[in-house]
Design a protein around this motif. Structure first.
Motif, PDB file in Angstrom:
ATOM      1  N   GLN A   1       0.550  10.022  -8.847  1.00  0.00           N
ATOM      2  CA  GLN A   1      -0.607   9.577  -8.028  1.00  0.00           C
ATOM      3  C   GLN A   1      -1.132   8.364  -8.162  1.00  0.00           C
TER       4      GLN A   1
ATOM      5  N   TYR B   1      -3.145   6.354  -6.315  1.00  0.00           N
ATOM      6  CA  TYR B   1      -4.599   6.441  -5.953  1.00  0.00           C
ATOM      7  C   TYR B   1      -5.140   7.642  -6.641  1.00  0.00           C
TER       8      TYR B   1
ATOM      9  N   VAL C   1      -7.245  10.844  -6.174  1.00  0.00           N
ATOM     10  CA  VAL C   1      -7.524  11.783  -5.265  1.00  0.00           C
ATOM     11  C   VAL C   1      -8.685  11.707  -4.379  1.00  0.00           C
ATOM     12  N   ARG C   2      -8.728  11.717  -3.420  1.00  0.00           N
ATOM     13  CA  ARG C   2      -9.902  11.671  -2.550  1.00  0.00           C
ATOM     14  C   ARG C   2     -10.134  12.631  -1.315  1.00  0.00           C
ATOM     15  N   GLU C   3     -11.279  12.993  -0.766  1.00  0.00           N
ATOM     16  CA  GLU C   3     -11.322  13.724   0.383  1.00  0.00           C
ATOM     17  C   GLU C   3     -10.807  13.042   1.492  1.00  0.00           C
ATOM     18  N   ILE C   4     -10.006  13.672   2.460  1.00  0.00           N
ATOM     19  CA  ILE C   4      -9.240  13.063   3.369  1.00  0.00           C
ATOM     20  C   ILE C   4     -10.196  12.634   4.485  1.00  0.00           C
TER      21      ILE C   4
ATOM     22  N   PHE D   1      -8.467  10.480   9.947  1.00  0.00           N
ATOM     23  CA  PHE D   1      -7.151  10.566   9.350  1.00  0.00           C
ATOM     24  C   PHE D   1      -6.612  11.917   9.474  1.00  0.00           C
TER      25      PHE D   1
ATOM     26  N   GLU E   1      -3.772   3.488   4.411  1.00  0.00           N
ATOM     27  CA  GLU E   1      -4.790   4.484   4.035  1.00  0.00           C
ATOM     28  C   GLU E   1      -3.885   5.903   4.085  1.00  0.00           C
TER      29      GLU E   1
ATOM     30  N   LYS F   1      -1.914   6.552   1.336  1.00  0.00           N
ATOM     31  CA  LYS F   1      -2.994   7.057   0.386  1.00  0.00           C
ATOM     32  C   LYS F   1      -3.276   8.439   0.505  1.00  0.00           C
ATOM     33  N   TYR F   2      -3.767   9.116   1.770  1.00  0.00           N
ATOM     34  CA  TYR F   2      -4.071  10.269   1.642  1.00  0.00           C
ATOM     35  C   TYR F   2      -2.828  11.452   1.979  1.00  0.00           C
ATOM     36  N   PHE F   3      -1.790  10.899   2.524  1.00  0.00           N
ATOM     37  CA  PHE F   3      -0.673  12.048   2.763  1.00  0.00           C
ATOM     38  C   PHE F   3       0.672  11.693   1.997  1.00  0.00           C
TER      39      PHE F   3
END
Length: 141
Positions: free
Chosen positions: A15, A17, A19-22, A26, A60, A63-65
């Protein structure tokens, strides 16, 4: 005192980055990609929808997916194409290509082979042979 000796090496490898809420925008983009596999989707269109630059969108999205939008789009298309090839044997490769957003059957076939490791025709024929073998009690191993 390196990262490995503290047991953190795997965390950094898996990971990059935190982990954050998407964000909702997005999630909506991912859904837009899923709903529009049959037509071209450009980075410009997606970045416009996300109200950000193309560079920011790619960063981004990754980062999220875990992958950029174009790779997600290709993966979704290739998985859908495999399903169509198996469920709709009456369709030509060109027709399958069109259903998953490709104007060119040649480009589609190249992408399919890169993703699945065999041509669409071989994929379909191999699945048909496997199914026929199972029906006749023959093992392919």
């Amino acid at each position: 005192d390196d990262v490995e000796s503290r047991g953190l090496g795997d965390v950094y490898k898996r990971q990059p980055y935190p982990v954050r809420e998407i964000p909702e925008r997005f999630l909506k983009l991912r859904e837009k990609i899923r709903r529009n596999l049959h037509r071209p989707l450009t980075l410009a269109e997606l970045s416009h929808d996300a109200q950000c630059t193309k560079i920011h969108l790619v960063r981004e999205f990754r980062k999220y997916f875990g992958e950029p939008p174009h790779r997600m789009l290709r993966g979704m298309r290739m998985r859908l194409a495999a399903t169509i090839l198996l469920q709709r044997p009456e369709l030509s490769i060109k027709e399958v290509a069109a259903q998953v957003g490709y104007d060119s059957a040649l480009i589609f076939s190249s992408e399919f082979k890169r993703y699945h490791g065999e041509s669409p025709r071989n994929f379909r024929n191999g699945a048909a042979r496997s199914a026929a073998g199972r029906e006749n009690g023959v093992s392919n191993s």
